[in-house]
Design a protein around this motif. Structure first.
Motif, PDB file in Angstrom:
ATOM      1  N   TYR A 157     -26.545  10.080  33.908  1.00 27.93           N
ATOM      2  CA  TYR A 157     -27.962   9.920  33.926  1.00 27.93           C
ATOM      3  C   TYR A 157     -28.656   8.866  32.798  1.00 27.93           C
ATOM      4  N   SER A 158     -27.837   8.726  31.647  1.00 31.81           N
ATOM      5  CA  SER A 158     -28.240   7.786  30.650  1.00 31.81           C
ATOM      6  C   SER A 158     -27.906   6.462  31.039  1.00 31.81           C
ATOM      7  N   VAL A 159     -26.864   6.173  31.906  1.00 35.28           N
ATOM      8  CA  VAL A 159     -26.643   4.845  32.278  1.00 35.28           C
ATOM      9  C   VAL A 159     -27.657   4.645  33.438  1.00 35.28           C
ATOM     10  N   ILE A 160     -28.159   5.496  34.292  1.00 36.99           N
ATOM     11  CA  ILE A 160     -28.961   5.315  35.144  1.00 36.99           C
ATOM     12  C   ILE A 160     -30.343   4.775  34.658  1.00 36.99           C
ATOM     13  N   VAL A 161     -30.830   5.825  33.583  1.00 30.85           N
ATOM     14  CA  VAL A 161     -32.016   5.438  32.811  1.00 30.85           C
ATOM     15  C   VAL A 161     -32.148   4.196  32.273  1.00 30.85           C
ATOM     16  N   THR A 162     -31.229   3.576  31.756  1.00 29.51           N
ATOM     17  CA  THR A 162     -31.319   2.448  31.068  1.00 29.51           C
ATOM     18  C   THR A 162     -31.056   1.158  32.078  1.00 29.51           C
ATOM     19  N   SER A 163     -30.999   1.457  33.411  1.00 24.10           N
ATOM     20  CA  SER A 163     -30.677   0.455  34.347  1.00 24.10           C
ATOM     21  C   SER A 163     -32.004  -0.538  34.554  1.00 24.10           C
ATOM     22  N   ILE A 168     -42.327  -0.209  33.676  1.00 26.40           N
ATOM     23  CA  ILE A 168     -43.188  -1.214  33.181  1.00 26.40           C
ATOM     24  C   ILE A 168     -44.116  -1.460  34.262  1.00 26.40           C
ATOM     25  N   ASP A 169     -43.771  -1.573  35.417  1.00 24.47           N
ATOM     26  CA  ASP A 169     -44.742  -2.260  36.443  1.00 24.47           C
ATOM     27  C   ASP A 169     -45.765  -0.831  36.748  1.00 24.47           C
ATOM     28  N   ASN A 170     -45.305   0.436  36.639  1.00 22.31           N
ATOM     29  CA  ASN A 170     -46.272   1.452  37.045  1.00 22.31           C
ATOM     30  C   ASN A 170     -47.566   1.580  35.764  1.00 22.31           C
ATOM     31  N   LEU A 171     -47.007   1.065  34.957  1.00 26.60           N
ATOM     32  CA  LEU A 171     -48.305   1.047  33.827  1.00 26.60           C
ATOM     33  C   LEU A 171     -48.892  -0.428  33.598  1.00 26.60           C
ATOM     34  N   GLY A 172     -48.552  -1.393  34.287  1.00 22.71           N
ATOM     35  CA  GLY A 172     -49.305  -2.620  34.555  1.00 22.71           C
ATOM     36  C   GLY A 172     -49.191  -3.560  33.388  1.00 22.71           C
ATOM     37  N   ILE A 173     -47.975  -3.259  32.691  1.00 22.32           N
ATOM     38  CA  ILE A 173     -47.754  -4.056  31.237  1.00 22.32           C
ATOM     39  C   ILE A 173     -47.018  -5.316  31.808  1.00 22.32           C
ATOM     40  N   TYR A 174     -47.645  -6.339  31.560  1.00 15.91           N
ATOM     41  CA  TYR A 174     -47.094  -7.713  31.898  1.00 15.91           C
ATOM     42  C   TYR A 174     -46.384  -8.637  30.969  1.00 15.91           C
ATOM     43  N   ASN A 175     -46.663  -8.287  29.641  1.00 20.20           N
ATOM     44  CA  ASN A 175     -46.249  -8.984  28.641  1.00 20.20           C
ATOM     45  C   ASN A 175     -44.905  -8.430  28.081  1.00 20.20           C
ATOM     46  N   MET A 176     -44.117  -7.689  28.751  1.00 19.94           N
ATOM     47  CA  MET A 176     -42.973  -7.008  28.262  1.00 19.94           C
ATOM     48  C   MET A 176     -41.876  -7.048  29.442  1.00 19.94           C
ATOM     49  N   SER A 177     -40.509  -7.285  29.353  1.00 18.39           N
ATOM     50  CA  SER A 177     -39.594  -7.243  30.227  1.00 18.39           C
ATOM     51  C   SER A 177     -38.800  -5.769  30.147  1.00 18.39           C
ATOM     52  N   TYR A 178     -38.013  -5.692  30.899  1.00 20.53           N
ATOM     53  CA  TYR A 178     -37.100  -4.373  31.118  1.00 20.53           C
ATOM     54  C   TYR A 178     -36.086  -4.634  29.617  1.00 20.53           C
ATOM     55  N   ARG A 179     -35.855  -5.791  29.447  1.00 13.34           N
ATOM     56  CA  ARG A 179     -34.868  -5.976  28.145  1.00 13.34           C
ATOM     57  C   ARG A 179     -35.589  -5.611  26.834  1.00 13.34           C
ATOM     58  N   ASP A 180     -36.876  -5.761  26.736  1.00  9.85           N
ATOM     59  CA  ASP A 180     -37.711  -5.452  25.526  1.00  9.85           C
ATOM     60  C   ASP A 180     -37.947  -3.735  25.596  1.00  9.85           C
ATOM     61  N   LEU A 181     -37.958  -3.249  26.706  1.00 15.62           N
ATOM     62  CA  LEU A 181     -38.120  -1.755  26.967  1.00 15.62           C
ATOM     63  C   LEU A 181     -36.738  -1.128  26.571  1.00 15.62           C
ATOM     64  N   ARG A 182     -35.791  -1.782  26.869  1.00 16.94           N
ATOM     65  CA  ARG A 182     -34.352  -1.249  26.529  1.00 16.94           C
ATOM     66  C   ARG A 182     -34.054  -1.121  25.099  1.00 16.94           C
ATOM     67  N   LYS A 183     -34.634  -2.210  24.399  1.00 16.53           N
ATOM     68  CA  LYS A 183     -34.597  -2.066  22.836  1.00 16.53           C
ATOM     69  C   LYS A 183     -35.422  -0.975  22.306  1.00 16.53           C
ATOM     70  N   LYS A 184     -36.483  -0.592  22.892  1.00 15.17           N
ATOM     71  CA  LYS A 184     -37.234   0.326  22.393  1.00 15.17           C
ATOM     72  C   LYS A 184     -36.895   1.717  22.653  1.00 15.17           C
ATOM     73  N   LEU A 185     -35.838   1.906  23.564  1.00 14.82           N
ATOM     74  CA  LEU A 185     -35.557   3.111  24.490  1.00 14.82           C
ATOM     75  C   LEU A 185     -34.280   3.797  23.609  1.00 14.82           C
ATOM     76  N   THR A 186     -34.513   4.944  23.252  1.00 15.81           N
ATOM     77  CA  THR A 186     -33.024   5.756  22.606  1.00 15.81           C
ATOM     78  C   THR A 186     -32.973   6.810  23.564  1.00 15.81           C
ATOM     79  N   ILE A 187     -31.510   7.099  23.925  1.00 13.77           N
ATOM     80  CA  ILE A 187     -31.364   8.311  24.568  1.00 13.77           C
ATOM     81  C   ILE A 187     -30.324   9.199  23.839  1.00 13.77           C
ATOM     82  N   ASP A 188     -30.848  10.473  23.784  1.00  7.71           N
ATOM     83  CA  ASP A 188     -29.864  11.487  22.949  1.00  7.71           C
ATOM     84  C   ASP A 188     -29.412  12.761  23.912  1.00  7.71           C
ATOM     85  N   ASN A 189     -28.492  13.336  23.600  1.00 10.82           N
ATOM     86  CA  ASN A 189     -28.216  14.495  24.415  1.00 10.82           C
ATOM     87  C   ASN A 189     -27.544  15.539  23.295  1.00 10.82           C
TER      88      ASN A 189
END
Length: 259
Positions: A79-85, A93-114
């Motif tokens: 699941y962790s791999v799928i979430v960061t795909s 990002i598209d669901n929120l209508g944020i156009y000045n952020m790429s998926y790479r930017d969001l990946r840097k902001k995201l942390t997954i822990d188990n």
């Protein structure tokens, strides 16, 4: 005169040098703490974290149907791999209508822990705006749950907890950075004092003559020409001991020239 090499370090001398210059260490500590604290407070951009949790087991994958509890942990890794795909992050990002952020930017902001020995996946988004952090982590959790169900042909994983709007910044930690700055300042100045003490081979006492020059002291003649019995010795060090039998003091030389 041949220089006498001595590799011994007088720890007592180092201690007294540090004790004598304690105010320099204190000033460096205050300046370091102030500089690091001010930089953290006024220059660094505050960051906020919001966390959402997802339960990775669905009706089709209950514990009673698993041969080993480790399968739950393995599913968490999948699941962790799928979430960061890219598809999941871009859709979030598209669901929120944020156009000045790429998926790479969001990946840097995201942390997954188990968390250990659990089938819970913790998603954390860090952003300079607390509302954006909460919106992003919720969007990622919902989008990934739907995407996992579609890809793995199963019931969507349940969202255990939505993200909260953080009220306290996660970084920078001003007090911690100020403490680090003060410690670094004290260590830096202390190191300089120790280095200067070690590198200083000026003759100061009778013991230094034997230590550095390898010569035995025959006599010590106090200098009474200057005020308070002090004068400048042969080696250019202001000393109350005067000459150690290896030449005249500077004050005596001046008196001879006047004659």
């Amino acid at each position: 005169m041949e220089k006498y090499d001595n590799d011994e370090i007088d720890l007592k001398e180092l201690f007294f040098e540090l004790k004598k210059r304690w105010w320099m260490i204190l000033v460096a500590m205050i300046l370091g703490a102030g500089a690091f604290g001010a930089y953290s407070k006024f220059v660094m951009v505050p960051q906020y974290k919001s966390t959402s949790m997802v339960y990775v087991l669905s009706k089709e994958t209950t514990l009673t149907s698993l041969a080993d509890l480790q399968i739950g942990s393995q599913l968490t890794k999948d699941y962790s791999v799928i979430v960061t795909s890219r598809p999941v992050l871009q859709q979030a990002i598209d669901n929120l209508g944020i156009y000045n952020m790429s998926y790479r930017d969001l990946r840097k902001k995201l942390t997954i822990d188990n968390p250990s020995d659990t089938r819970i996946m913790s998603l954390t988004v860090t952003d300079k705006d607390p509302y954006t952090a909460k919106a992003l982590v919720d969007s990622v959790a919902q989008t990934s749950s739907q995407y996992i169900a579609e890809i793995m042909e199963m019931t969507p994983p349940k969202i255990v907890e939505d993200g909260e709007i953080p009220t306290v910044q996660s970084s920078p930690n001003t007090k911690k950075n100020a403490a680090i700055g003060g410690l670094l300042g004290a260590v830096l100045v202390g190191g300089i004092i120790v280095l200067m003490t070690i590198m200083n081979d000026t003759i100061k006492t009778e013991d230094d003559i034997e230590r550095y020059l390898g010569l035995s002291l025959l006599a010590s003649i106090p200098d009474r020409d200057g005020k308070d019995g002090k004068g400048y010795g042969r080696y250019g060090k202001y000393s109350r001991y005067g000459d150690y039998g290896y030449g005249e003091t500077q004050t005596k030389k001046k008196s001879r020239k006047k004659k």
